[in-house]
Design an enzyme around this catalytic site. Structure first.
Site, PDB file in Angstrom:
ATOM      1  N   LYS A  11       1.850  -5.170 -12.533  1.00 47.76           N
ATOM      2  CA  LYS A  11       0.328  -5.117 -12.057  1.00 47.76           C
ATOM      3  C   LYS A  11      -0.420  -5.223 -13.173  1.00 47.76           C
ATOM      4  O   LYS A  11      -0.248  -5.069 -14.399  1.00 47.76           O
ATOM      5  CB  LYS A  11       0.349  -3.786 -11.285  1.00 47.76           C
ATOM      6  CG  LYS A  11       0.913  -3.724 -10.095  1.00 47.76           C
ATOM      7  CD  LYS A  11       0.983  -2.346  -9.457  1.00 47.76           C
ATOM      8  CE  LYS A  11       1.479  -2.157  -8.270  1.00 47.76           C
ATOM      9  NZ  LYS A  11       1.393  -1.066  -7.422  1.00 47.76           N
ATOM     10  N   TYR A  51      -0.191  -7.372   0.525  1.00 46.56           N
ATOM     11  CA  TYR A  51      -0.394  -5.977   0.913  1.00 46.56           C
ATOM     12  C   TYR A  51      -0.898  -5.766   2.269  1.00 46.56           C
ATOM     13  O   TYR A  51      -1.381  -4.796   2.621  1.00 46.56           O
ATOM     14  CB  TYR A  51      -1.179  -4.992  -0.162  1.00 46.56           C
ATOM     15  CG  TYR A  51      -0.535  -5.064  -1.500  1.00 46.56           C
ATOM     16  CD1 TYR A  51       0.483  -4.068  -1.418  1.00 46.56           C
ATOM     17  CD2 TYR A  51      -0.997  -5.479  -2.492  1.00 46.56           C
ATOM     18  CE1 TYR A  51       1.009  -3.930  -2.828  1.00 46.56           C
ATOM     19  CE2 TYR A  51      -0.393  -5.109  -3.725  1.00 46.56           C
ATOM     20  CZ  TYR A  51       0.296  -4.529  -3.845  1.00 46.56           C
ATOM     21  OH  TYR A  51       1.297  -4.382  -4.939  1.00 46.56           O
ATOM     22  N   ASN A 114       0.618   2.436 -11.314  1.00 46.41           N
ATOM     23  CA  ASN A 114       1.898   2.614 -11.458  1.00 46.41           C
ATOM     24  C   ASN A 114       2.550   1.437 -11.918  1.00 46.41           C
ATOM     25  O   ASN A 114       3.824   1.408 -11.832  1.00 46.41           O
ATOM     26  CB  ASN A 114       2.362   3.320 -10.330  1.00 46.41           C
ATOM     27  CG  ASN A 114       2.331   2.210  -9.225  1.00 46.41           C
ATOM     28  OD1 ASN A 114       1.949   1.078  -9.197  1.00 46.41           O
ATOM     29  ND2 ASN A 114       2.829   2.733  -7.850  1.00 46.41           N
ATOM     30  N   HIS A 117       5.247  -3.457  -8.994  1.00 43.86           N
ATOM     31  CA  HIS A 117       5.576  -3.384  -7.615  1.00 43.86           C
ATOM     32  C   HIS A 117       7.360  -4.047  -7.525  1.00 43.86           C
ATOM     33  O   HIS A 117       7.465  -4.934  -8.338  1.00 43.86           O
ATOM     34  CB  HIS A 117       4.850  -4.348  -6.706  1.00 43.86           C
ATOM     35  CG  HIS A 117       5.244  -4.853  -5.590  1.00 43.86           C
ATOM     36  ND1 HIS A 117       5.272  -4.071  -4.374  1.00 43.86           N
ATOM     37  CD2 HIS A 117       6.087  -5.774  -5.122  1.00 43.86           C
ATOM     38  CE1 HIS A 117       5.757  -4.643  -3.380  1.00 43.86           C
ATOM     39  NE2 HIS A 117       6.269  -5.856  -3.846  1.00 43.86           N
ATOM     40  N   GLU A 128       8.573 -12.085  -0.130  1.00 40.63           N
ATOM     41  CA  GLU A 128       7.688 -11.717  -1.313  1.00 40.63           C
ATOM     42  C   GLU A 128       8.135 -13.110  -2.168  1.00 40.63           C
ATOM     43  O   GLU A 128       7.190 -13.919  -2.745  1.00 40.63           O
ATOM     44  CB  GLU A 128       7.815 -10.359  -1.921  1.00 40.63           C
ATOM     45  CG  GLU A 128       7.364  -9.323  -1.148  1.00 40.63           C
ATOM     46  CD  GLU A 128       7.422  -8.023  -1.540  1.00 40.63           C
ATOM     47  OE1 GLU A 128       6.819  -7.081  -1.469  1.00 40.63           O
ATOM     48  OE2 GLU A 128       8.601  -7.843  -2.372  1.00 40.63           O
TER      49      GLU A 128
END
Length: 150
Positions: A11, A51, A114, A117, A128
């Site tokens: 990310k 998402y 975080n 993913h 994905e």
């Protein structure tokens, strides 16, 4: 060997903090094979699509703002048990629940930053991968295969 593929995305915070190489290193050291990778800044609509399953959550708008705040590094890794192992390597979504030695356990403090993913199931990995790499991945044989698999 039963091989599978998983989608892993670093990310914007992981890219900005210079952790791309460290994360790639961990997956390579584990024995997984990189079959696709790109660094890019997807548009808002693309991230909303990725998402979409979280669109009803209160944090959705903030998540999308965060995800379009900078580039992401999208990757596909291949190997036996890649999805489950990838999740363990990343650690729990909430960094404080992540084990030391996991990526989130070593590099994260807050859930909203975080770093990465990872696909949670083989089915979601396939979806994905198709979304992020519509032209497919690179098929190749690693000379290390015989040293990783029996």
């Amino acid at each position: 060997m039963s091989s599978e593929r998983t989608y892993i995305m670093i990310k914007p915070d992981g890219v900005q903090r210079g952790l791309v190489g460290e994360i790639i290193k961990r997956f390579e050291q584990k024995g997984f094979k990189l079959v696709a990778m790109k660094l890019w800044a997807p548009p808002r609509e693309f991230m909303e699509n990725h998402y979409a399953d979280l669109s009803s959550k209160g944090f959705f708008a903030g998540l999308i703002e965060y995800m379009v705040s900078g580039p992401v590094c999208s990757m596909v890794w291949e190997g036996a048990g890649a999805v489950a192992a990838g999740r363990v390597m990343l650690g729990a979504t909430k960094p404080s629940d992540s084990a030391t030695g996991s990526i989130r356990g070593d590099f994260c403090i807050e859930v909203g930053r975080n770093i990465c993913h990872g696909s949670d199931t083989v089915e979601n990995a396939n979806k994905e991968i198709e979304l992020w790499f519509p032209d497919g991945v690179t098929e190749w044989d690693s000379c290390q295969k015989a040293w990783i698999y029996e």
